[in-house]
Design an enzyme around this catalytic site. Sequence first.
Site, PDB file in Angstrom:
ATOM      1  N   LEU A  27       0.828  -1.212   0.000  1.00 29.50           N
ATOM      2  CA  LEU A  27       0.000   0.000   0.000  1.00 29.50           C
ATOM      3  C   LEU A  27       0.859   1.258   0.000  1.00 29.50           C
ATOM      4  N   ASP A  73      15.487   2.166   9.491  1.00 25.76           N
ATOM      5  CA  ASP A  73      14.673   1.292  10.338  1.00 25.76           C
ATOM      6  C   ASP A  73      13.987   2.192  11.352  1.00 25.76           C
ATOM      7  N   ARG A  75      12.532   1.803  13.933  1.00 29.71           N
ATOM      8  CA  ARG A  75      12.651   1.474  15.356  1.00 29.71           C
ATOM      9  C   ARG A  75      13.755   2.273  16.041  1.00 29.71           C
ATOM     10  N   PHE A 105       2.205 -10.557  12.190  1.00 26.39           N
ATOM     11  CA  PHE A 105       2.004 -11.952  11.785  1.00 26.39           C
ATOM     12  C   PHE A 105       0.966 -12.552  12.720  1.00 26.39           C
ATOM     13  N   TYR A 156      -9.106  -2.955  13.737  1.00 32.05           N
ATOM     14  CA  TYR A 156      -8.967  -3.578  15.065  1.00 32.05           C
ATOM     15  C   TYR A 156      -8.186  -2.682  16.035  1.00 32.05           C
ATOM     16  N   GLY A 198      -9.646  -1.826   5.596  1.00 29.25           N
ATOM     17  CA  GLY A 198     -10.035  -3.239   5.736  1.00 29.25           C
ATOM     18  C   GLY A 198      -9.104  -4.046   4.852  1.00 29.25           C
TER      19      GLY A 198
HETATM   20  C1  HXC Z   1       6.034 -16.383  16.316  1.00 30.20           C
HETATM   21  C2  HXC Z   1       7.699 -15.046  15.436  1.00 30.20           C
HETATM   22  C3  HXC Z   1       7.176 -15.204  14.135  1.00 30.20           C
HETATM   23  C4  HXC Z   1       5.998 -16.026  13.993  1.00 30.20           C
HETATM   24  C5  HXC Z   1       8.921 -13.940  14.016  1.00 30.20           C
HETATM   25  N1  HXC Z   1       8.780 -14.250  15.307  1.00 30.20           N
HETATM   26  N2  HXC Z   1       7.945 -14.495  13.276  1.00 30.20           N
HETATM   27  N3  HXC Z   1       7.137 -15.609  16.518  1.00 30.20           N
HETATM   28  N4  HXC Z   1       5.471 -16.581  15.105  1.00 30.20           N
HETATM   29  N5  HXC Z   1       5.438 -16.217  12.810  1.00 30.20           N
HETATM   30  C6  HXC Z   1       9.635 -13.842  16.397  1.00 30.20           C
HETATM   31  C7  HXC Z   1      11.092 -14.254  16.221  1.00 30.20           C
HETATM   32  O1  HXC Z   1      11.311 -15.593  16.619  1.00 30.20           O
HETATM   33  C8  HXC Z   1      11.799 -13.248  17.119  1.00 30.20           C
HETATM   34  O2  HXC Z   1      11.660 -13.574  18.486  1.00 30.20           O
HETATM   35  C9  HXC Z   1      10.970 -11.994  16.913  1.00 30.20           C
HETATM   36  O3  HXC Z   1       9.699 -12.410  16.472  1.00 30.20           O
HETATM   37  C10 HXC Z   1      11.581 -11.061  15.882  1.00 30.20           C
HETATM   38  O4  HXC Z   1      11.722 -11.769  14.674  1.00 30.20           O
HETATM   39  P1  HXC Z   1      12.810 -11.362  13.577  1.00 30.20           P
HETATM   40  O5  HXC Z   1      12.602 -12.237  12.396  1.00 30.20           O
HETATM   41  O6  HXC Z   1      14.160 -11.316  14.188  1.00 30.20           O
HETATM   42  O7  HXC Z   1      12.367  -9.841  13.321  1.00 30.20           O
HETATM   43  P2  HXC Z   1      12.598  -8.883  12.092  1.00 30.20           P
HETATM   44  O8  HXC Z   1      13.675  -9.417  11.175  1.00 30.20           O
HETATM   45  O9  HXC Z   1      12.743  -7.531  12.662  1.00 30.20           O
HETATM   46  O10 HXC Z   1      11.233  -9.013  11.244  1.00 30.20           O
HETATM   47  C11 HXC Z   1      10.029  -8.442  11.714  1.00 30.20           C
HETATM   48  C12 HXC Z   1       8.791  -9.297  11.378  1.00 30.20           C
HETATM   49  C13 HXC Z   1       8.727  -9.646   9.871  1.00 30.20           C
HETATM   50  C14 HXC Z   1       7.584  -8.481  11.839  1.00 30.20           C
HETATM   51  C15 HXC Z   1       8.869 -10.594  12.186  1.00 30.20           C
HETATM   52  O11 HXC Z   1       7.541 -10.383   9.591  1.00 30.20           O
HETATM   53  C16 HXC Z   1       8.771  -8.412   8.998  1.00 30.20           C
HETATM   54  O12 HXC Z   1       9.859  -7.973   8.610  1.00 30.20           O
HETATM   55  N6  HXC Z   1       7.591  -7.811   8.686  1.00 30.20           N
HETATM   56  C17 HXC Z   1       7.510  -6.556   7.920  1.00 30.20           C
HETATM   57  C18 HXC Z   1       6.371  -6.535   6.956  1.00 30.20           C
HETATM   58  C19 HXC Z   1       5.030  -6.936   7.500  1.00 30.20           C
HETATM   59  O13 HXC Z   1       4.921  -7.582   8.567  1.00 30.20           O
HETATM   60  N7  HXC Z   1       3.958  -6.604   6.736  1.00 30.20           N
HETATM   61  C20 HXC Z   1       2.607  -6.952   7.102  1.00 30.20           C
HETATM   62  C21 HXC Z   1       1.876  -5.777   7.569  1.00 30.20           C
HETATM   63  S1  HXC Z   1       0.207  -6.238   7.500  1.00 30.20           S
HETATM   64  P3  HXC Z   1      12.824 -14.341  19.329  1.00 30.20           P
HETATM   65  O14 HXC Z   1      12.298 -14.415  20.709  1.00 30.20           O
HETATM   66  O15 HXC Z   1      12.988 -15.692  18.676  1.00 30.20           O
HETATM   67  O16 HXC Z   1      14.049 -13.491  19.198  1.00 30.20           O
HETATM   68  C22 HXC Z   1      -0.687  -5.445   8.590  1.00 30.20           C
HETATM   69  C23 HXC Z   1      -2.179  -5.679   8.383  1.00 30.20           C
HETATM   70  C24 HXC Z   1      -3.027  -5.091   9.445  1.00 30.20           C
HETATM   71  O17 HXC Z   1      -0.215  -4.783   9.454  1.00 30.20           O
HETATM   72  C25 HXC Z   1      -4.518  -5.437   9.354  1.00 30.20           C
HETATM   73  C26 HXC Z   1      -5.003  -6.428   8.392  1.00 30.20           C
HETATM   74  C27 HXC Z   1      -6.507  -6.619   8.334  1.00 30.20           C
HETATM   75  P1  NAP Z   2       3.784  -4.416   3.480  1.00 30.33           P
HETATM   76  O1  NAP Z   2       3.941  -4.332   2.014  1.00 30.33           O
HETATM   77  O2  NAP Z   2       4.409  -5.549   4.186  1.00 30.33           O
HETATM   78  O3  NAP Z   2       4.262  -3.034   4.107  1.00 30.33           O
HETATM   79  C1  NAP Z   2       4.985  -2.890   5.270  1.00 30.33           C
HETATM   80  C2  NAP Z   2       6.176  -1.998   4.967  1.00 30.33           C
HETATM   81  O4  NAP Z   2       6.804  -1.639   6.187  1.00 30.33           O
HETATM   82  C3  NAP Z   2       7.219  -2.672   4.096  1.00 30.33           C
HETATM   83  O5  NAP Z   2       7.549  -1.828   3.023  1.00 30.33           O
HETATM   84  C4  NAP Z   2       8.419  -2.837   5.023  1.00 30.33           C
HETATM   85  O6  NAP Z   2       9.640  -2.680   4.310  1.00 30.33           O
HETATM   86  C5  NAP Z   2       8.203  -1.702   6.002  1.00 30.33           C
HETATM   87  N1  NAP Z   2       8.829  -1.940   7.290  1.00 30.33           N
HETATM   88  C6  NAP Z   2       8.649  -2.999   8.115  1.00 30.33           C
HETATM   89  N2  NAP Z   2       9.411  -2.885   9.204  1.00 30.33           N
HETATM   90  C7  NAP Z   2      10.078  -1.699   9.086  1.00 30.33           C
HETATM   91  C8  NAP Z   2      11.003  -1.020   9.897  1.00 30.33           C
HETATM   92  N3  NAP Z   2      11.403  -1.509  11.066  1.00 30.33           N
HETATM   93  N4  NAP Z   2      11.486   0.176   9.468  1.00 30.33           N
HETATM   94  C9  NAP Z   2      11.075   0.683   8.286  1.00 30.33           C
HETATM   95  N5  NAP Z   2      10.204   0.086   7.471  1.00 30.33           N
HETATM   96  C10 NAP Z   2       9.708  -1.095   7.868  1.00 30.33           C
HETATM   97  O7  NAP Z   2       2.226  -4.469   3.878  1.00 30.33           O
HETATM   98  P2  NAP Z   2       0.980  -3.525   3.495  1.00 30.33           P
HETATM   99  O8  NAP Z   2      -0.192  -4.417   3.426  1.00 30.33           O
HETATM  100  O9  NAP Z   2       1.300  -2.674   2.325  1.00 30.33           O
HETATM  101  O10 NAP Z   2       0.824  -2.622   4.802  1.00 30.33           O
HETATM  102  C11 NAP Z   2       0.967  -1.214   4.758  1.00 30.33           C
HETATM  103  C12 NAP Z   2       0.207  -0.593   5.915  1.00 30.33           C
HETATM  104  O11 NAP Z   2      -1.183  -0.853   5.778  1.00 30.33           O
HETATM  105  C13 NAP Z   2       0.596  -1.118   7.288  1.00 30.33           C
HETATM  106  O12 NAP Z   2       0.561  -0.063   8.231  1.00 30.33           O
HETATM  107  C14 NAP Z   2      -0.503  -2.099   7.595  1.00 30.33           C
HETATM  108  O13 NAP Z   2      -0.674  -2.305   8.978  1.00 30.33           O
HETATM  109  C15 NAP Z   2      -1.680  -1.376   6.993  1.00 30.33           C
HETATM  110  N6  NAP Z   2      -2.846  -2.209   6.710  1.00 30.33           N
HETATM  111  C16 NAP Z   2      -2.820  -3.088   5.681  1.00 30.33           C
HETATM  112  C17 NAP Z   2      -3.952  -3.836   5.405  1.00 30.33           C
HETATM  113  C18 NAP Z   2      -4.012  -4.766   4.243  1.00 30.33           C
HETATM  114  O14 NAP Z   2      -5.033  -5.420   4.058  1.00 30.33           O
HETATM  115  N7  NAP Z   2      -2.973  -4.865   3.413  1.00 30.33           N
HETATM  116  C19 NAP Z   2      -5.102  -3.680   6.199  1.00 30.33           C
HETATM  117  C20 NAP Z   2      -5.088  -2.776   7.257  1.00 30.33           C
HETATM  118  C21 NAP Z   2      -3.952  -2.033   7.493  1.00 30.33           C
HETATM  119  P3  NAP Z   2      10.986  -3.494   4.618  1.00 30.33           P
HETATM  120  O15 NAP Z   2      10.592  -4.892   4.910  1.00 30.33           O
HETATM  121  O16 NAP Z   2      11.796  -3.310   3.380  1.00 30.33           O
HETATM  122  O17 NAP Z   2      11.614  -2.789   5.800  1.00 30.33           O
END
Ligand code: HXC
Ligand code: NAP
Length: 293
Positions: A27, A73, A75, A105, A156, A198
């Site tokens: 997005l 990052d 964070r 996740f 949520y 959504g």
């Molecule tokens: C349980 C898990 C896990 C899983 C990771 N962990 N995945 N635990 N189940 N599936 C644990 C790891 O074991 C570790 O804990 C800790 O989480 C951190 O994991 P890392 O892999 O070291 O973290 P990192 O490399 O920083 O990656 C962050 C991440 C990853 C969140 C885990 O998925 C990511 O990079 N996500 C970015 C993009 C993303 O999530 N997009 C979706 C957004 S959708 P320990 O204790 O072992 O150290 C969204 C939708 C909202 O928000 C609403 C929808 C309707």
């Molecule tokens: P996405 O493609 O996974 O987007 C998440 C982005 O966040 C990625 O580009 C990722 O890039 C970046 N990111 C993650 N950790 C980061 C960090 N520590 N520092 C900087 N960047 C970081 O998923 P998406 O669906 O487009 O989600 C976008 C937004 O919409 C999110 O806020 C999500 O909660 C919201 N949302 C999505 C949905 C849906 O249905 N898709 C619904 C409700 C809300 P890198 O991995 O390269 O860092």
Amino acid sequence: MNYKNKMLRDDALKGKTIVVTGGGSGLGKAMTTYFLELGANVVITSRNLEKLETVKIELEAQTGGKVLAVKCDVRYYDQVEALVNESVETFGKVDILLNNAAGNFISPTERLSANAFDTIIDIVLKGTKNCTLAFGKHWIARNETEKVVLNIVTTYAWTGSAYVVPSATAKAGVLAMTRSLAVEWAKYGMRFNAIAPGPFPTKGAWDRLLPGDLKEKFDLSKKVPLKRVGEHQELANLAAYLVSEFSAYVNGEVITIDGGEWLKGAGQMNLLEEVPKEMWDMLEMMIRAKKNQ
Ligand code: HXC
Ligand code: NAP
């Protein structure tokens, strides 16, 4: 005209510089594309510079706009301060911050380590706080006004949700921050709003929320009264409006764009949707028969 069309006039964001966290995928990329088409410069940030550089080349060629890719990052506050500096060095100023980056996740909460819970809170809530504080302080110090912060939450944030508890907790915090600063920092010429989407299919979200055959098992469009998932352009249209000056009087608002999904889950009698049309004559008769009993 339909919801897949682009909504605003071509120059709606001309002269604006917009920072989009997580702007290299999903997005964030869709909103970035539309902002560029509307004349803005866009800074895209995430942890993966290679991905961002590829997207920069693609979007500059596609839109003719200017993109700066910055590894950051969210964070880490020092990285966010560096983002502020690099953005200002390149474009002279920043007008709009879009807090879109997220981590998420699905997991039963009792399976989460403390670090797993922290990781989501740190990306979503602390990351949004870091960016908001760094850009906010920068604007206040320079007496710059007419600034906009747009936060992406989800429905949520107020309903809560099982199996994504860290994300729900963090998004609720982001929503509280949005509403709080909408009041406190209005005096500095800043507006704060949020969008609660959504289901909008993206690889990032779907791989983590609907892994494997869950995609087929839980067809999210069935949960939506409008019977479809969202189109990226309709979210981009709303975001562009909320960061543009057309929404200058909208402040502290969260706008839901979910086809009615969360309300369908909330209304106690909404399950009557399942009752076939032909049954209603009989049901009405049964209810009427209870009169004076
Ligand atoms: C349980 C898990 C896990 C899983 C990771 N962990 N995945 N635990 N189940 N599936 C644990 C790891 O074991 C570790 O804990 C800790 O989480 C951190 O994991 P890392 O892999 O070291 O973290 P990192 O490399 O920083 O990656 C962050 C991440 C990853 C969140 C885990 O998925 C990511 O990079 N996500 C970015 C993009 C993303 O999530 N997009 C979706 C957004 S959708 P320990 O204790 O072992 O150290 C969204 C939708 C909202 O928000 C609403 C929808 C309707
Ligand atoms: P996405 O493609 O996974 O987007 C998440 C982005 O966040 C990625 O580009 C990722 O890039 C970046 N990111 C993650 N950790 C980061 C960090 N520590 N520092 C900087 N960047 C970081 O998923 P998406 O669906 O487009 O989600 C976008 C937004 O919409 C999110 O806020 C999500 O909660 C919201 N949302 C999505 C949905 C849906 O249905 N898709 C619904 C409700 C809300 P890198 O991995 O390269 O860092």
